[in-house]
Design a protein around this motif. Structure first.
Motif, PDB file in Angstrom:
ATOM      1  N   MET A   1     -33.875  86.592   2.626  1.00  0.00           N
ATOM      2  CA  MET A   1     -33.380  86.962   3.963  1.00  0.00           C
ATOM      3  C   MET A   1     -32.677  85.766   4.604  1.00  0.00           C
ATOM      4  N   VAL A   2     -31.503  86.001   5.188  1.00  0.00           N
ATOM      5  CA  VAL A   2     -30.738  84.932   5.824  1.00  0.00           C
ATOM      6  C   VAL A   2     -31.382  84.544   7.150  1.00  0.00           C
ATOM      7  N   ALA A   3     -31.567  83.240   7.374  1.00  0.00           N
ATOM      8  CA  ALA A   3     -32.010  82.771   8.686  1.00  0.00           C
ATOM      9  C   ALA A   3     -30.856  82.958   9.653  1.00  0.00           C
ATOM     10  N   PHE A   4     -31.056  83.753  10.689  1.00  0.00           N
ATOM     11  CA  PHE A   4     -29.910  84.213  11.474  1.00  0.00           C
ATOM     12  C   PHE A   4     -30.239  84.192  12.954  1.00  0.00           C
ATOM     13  N   GLN A   5     -29.408  83.521  13.727  1.00  0.00           N
ATOM     14  CA  GLN A   5     -29.518  83.587  15.175  1.00  0.00           C
ATOM     15  C   GLN A   5     -28.551  84.665  15.639  1.00  0.00           C
ATOM     16  N   SER A   6     -29.067  85.855  15.901  1.00  0.00           N
ATOM     17  CA  SER A   6     -28.191  86.998  16.114  1.00  0.00           C
ATOM     18  C   SER A   6     -27.471  86.905  17.452  1.00  0.00           C
ATOM     19  N   GLY A   7     -26.173  86.718  17.355  1.00  0.00           N
ATOM     20  CA  GLY A   7     -25.335  86.618  18.540  1.00  0.00           C
ATOM     21  C   GLY A   7     -23.882  86.493  18.129  1.00  0.00           C
ATOM     22  N   ILE A   8     -23.014  86.530  19.118  1.00  0.00           N
ATOM     23  CA  ILE A   8     -21.579  86.397  18.867  1.00  0.00           C
ATOM     24  C   ILE A   8     -21.235  84.948  18.545  1.00  0.00           C
ATOM     25  N   HIS A   9     -20.411  84.750  17.536  1.00  0.00           N
ATOM     26  CA  HIS A   9     -19.833  83.435  17.263  1.00  0.00           C
ATOM     27  C   HIS A   9     -18.546  83.256  18.057  1.00  0.00           C
ATOM     28  N   HIS A  10     -17.623  84.232  17.910  1.00  0.00           N
ATOM     29  CA  HIS A  10     -16.386  84.199  18.692  1.00  0.00           C
ATOM     30  C   HIS A  10     -15.778  85.595  18.747  1.00  0.00           C
ATOM     31  N   LEU A  11     -14.813  85.752  19.614  1.00  0.00           N
ATOM     32  CA  LEU A  11     -13.987  86.951  19.680  1.00  0.00           C
ATOM     33  C   LEU A  11     -12.528  86.512  19.615  1.00  0.00           C
ATOM     34  N   SER A  12     -11.689  87.333  18.980  1.00  0.00           N
ATOM     35  CA  SER A  12     -10.268  87.006  18.841  1.00  0.00           C
ATOM     36  C   SER A  12      -9.421  88.160  19.352  1.00  0.00           C
ATOM     37  N   ALA A  13      -8.411  87.826  20.130  1.00  0.00           N
ATOM     38  CA  ALA A  13      -7.568  88.835  20.775  1.00  0.00           C
ATOM     39  C   ALA A  13      -6.091  88.567  20.526  1.00  0.00           C
ATOM     40  N   ILE A  14      -5.295  89.612  20.709  1.00  0.00           N
ATOM     41  CA  ILE A  14      -3.841  89.526  20.573  1.00  0.00           C
ATOM     42  C   ILE A  14      -3.225  89.528  21.970  1.00  0.00           C
ATOM     43  N   VAL A  15      -2.351  88.577  22.224  1.00  0.00           N
ATOM     44  CA  VAL A  15      -1.648  88.489  23.506  1.00  0.00           C
ATOM     45  C   VAL A  15      -0.170  88.250  23.234  1.00  0.00           C
ATOM     46  N   GLN A  16       0.627  88.267  24.296  1.00  0.00           N
ATOM     47  CA  GLN A  16       2.069  88.115  24.107  1.00  0.00           C
ATOM     48  C   GLN A  16       2.580  86.695  24.347  1.00  0.00           C
ATOM     49  N   ASP A  17       1.943  85.947  25.241  1.00  0.00           N
ATOM     50  CA  ASP A  17       2.514  84.674  25.669  1.00  0.00           C
ATOM     51  C   ASP A  17       1.451  83.584  25.697  1.00  0.00           C
ATOM     52  N   ALA A  18       1.667  82.517  24.934  1.00  0.00           N
ATOM     53  CA  ALA A  18       0.677  81.440  24.824  1.00  0.00           C
ATOM     54  C   ALA A  18       0.483  80.705  26.145  1.00  0.00           C
ATOM     55  N   GLN A  19       1.573  80.392  26.841  1.00  0.00           N
ATOM     56  CA  GLN A  19       1.449  79.647  28.088  1.00  0.00           C
ATOM     57  C   GLN A  19       0.736  80.460  29.162  1.00  0.00           C
ATOM     58  N   ARG A  20       1.075  81.713  29.253  1.00  0.00           N
ATOM     59  CA  ARG A  20       0.432  82.580  30.244  1.00  0.00           C
ATOM     60  C   ARG A  20      -1.069  82.689  29.965  1.00  0.00           C
ATOM     61  N   THR A  21      -1.415  82.768  28.693  1.00  0.00           N
ATOM     62  CA  THR A  21      -2.824  82.838  28.318  1.00  0.00           C
ATOM     63  C   THR A  21      -3.551  81.550  28.673  1.00  0.00           C
TER      64      THR A  21
END
Length: 304
Positions: A1-21
């Motif tokens: 069994m994997v030792a696991f801290q169950s939680g989010i590592h990261h989320l990734s999203a798509i956007v249109q403009d790097a500077q605005r983000t």
């Protein structure tokens, strides 16, 4: 069994403009740009990582700024990213976001808001000391975002998505009229809600979340996870080297792209803590193309 801290590592999203983000997430929300790199599969596109002072797993939100039409949030996607904020800070955030002309409303669950590309976000009060405060943040520590609270999923098959969450270490915490709530063991990013309302099928594009990644302690765990996923009837990718973590990807039965990402090695392997996010960082296999890559990318200006 994997030792696991169950939680989010990261989320990734798509956007249109790097500077605005950057202006929104660093300038308004007060997150730190901890890594400026490129999409390893398409080096003509930035891959921007925002988080706490050091990019602690559970605080990391990443973006692919591309010239793509806007998508539609719906079934088969992550619907809403939930950040956690300190207790008794909601009134500040409501007033502050209104002064910044950010669409915002108070709901029974927390503060709902929308970013500059239409991504759905939330702020929920939760006591936590797992994230590291960034002293140059545009928000004071007493009210600053402290990583993820969790995320809301729009599944084509909520029952089977729930079964996958349970295999990842989450347990049913509450079932109300709108959402089925699961909770993991991590101090941040431990709350995953599945929307019970019927929605249209989601369409990928700007303003949508590409995938959600869950934590595993280190890269050696991936062979165990691949075996377990195979036993559950799902195919996963080979292990992908993302420089700051290693990952496998799979589509769960509800259509959402899941990733399992290692906590190690982290974002300090190629930069000092005080200079995180300042310079464009490339993996070794792309260094020979640096001149062309830098010429193709827009120049980003930081306001902090």
């Amino acid at each position: 069994m994997v030792a696991f801290q169950s939680g989010i590592h990261h989320l990734s999203a798509i956007v249109q403009d790097a500077q605005r983000t950057m202006d929104f997430y660093e300038g308004i929300l007060g997150l730190r740009l901890v890594k400026k790199t490129v999409n390893f599969d398409d080096p003509s596109v930035y891959h921007l990582y925002f988080g706490d002072k050091v990019g602690t797993p559970g605080t990391i939100l990443t973006f692919f700024p591309v010239q793509a039409p806007f998508g539609r949030i719906g079934r088969g996607q992550v619907e809403r990213i939930l950040f956690q904020i300190p207790p008794d800070s909601s009134s500040y955030w409501l007033e502050y976001l209104q002064t910044q002309a950010v669409p915002v409303e108070q709901t029974e669950y927390g503060i709902w808001l929308t970013d500059c590309d239409g991504l759905l976000l939330g702020l929920i009060e939760e006591e936590s000391r797992a994230a590291q405060y960034w002293n140059a943040s545009t928000t004071e520590e007493r009210i600053a975002i402290t990583g993820f609270y969790g995320a809301i999923l729009d599944s084509k098959d909520p029952e089977h998505t729930g079964a996958i969450l349970e295999a990842l270490g989450f347990q049913v915490n509450e079932d109300d009229k709108n959402v089925m709530k699961y909770q993991g063991s991590a101090e941040i990013g431990a709350h995953i809600w599945i929307n019970k309302n019927e929605l249209k099928r989601g369409l990928a594009g700007a303003g949508t979340i590409h995938h959600i990644a869950f934590r595993t302690p280190n890269e050696t765990d991936h062979s165990l996870w691949k075996d377990r996923l195979t036993q559950m009837g799902m195919n996963s990718t080979e292990v992908k080297d993302r420089q700051y973590f290693k990952s496998i990807y799979f589509h769960e039965p509800g259509g959402i792209l899941f990733e399992i990402a290692s906590d190690t090695p982290g974002f300090l392997i190629d930069e000092e803590i005080d200079t995180l996010g300042i310079n464009l960082k490339l993996p070794k296999w792309l260094e020979t193309k640096r001149e062309q890559i830098e010429a193709d990318l827009p120049i980003l200006k930081r306001g902090v």
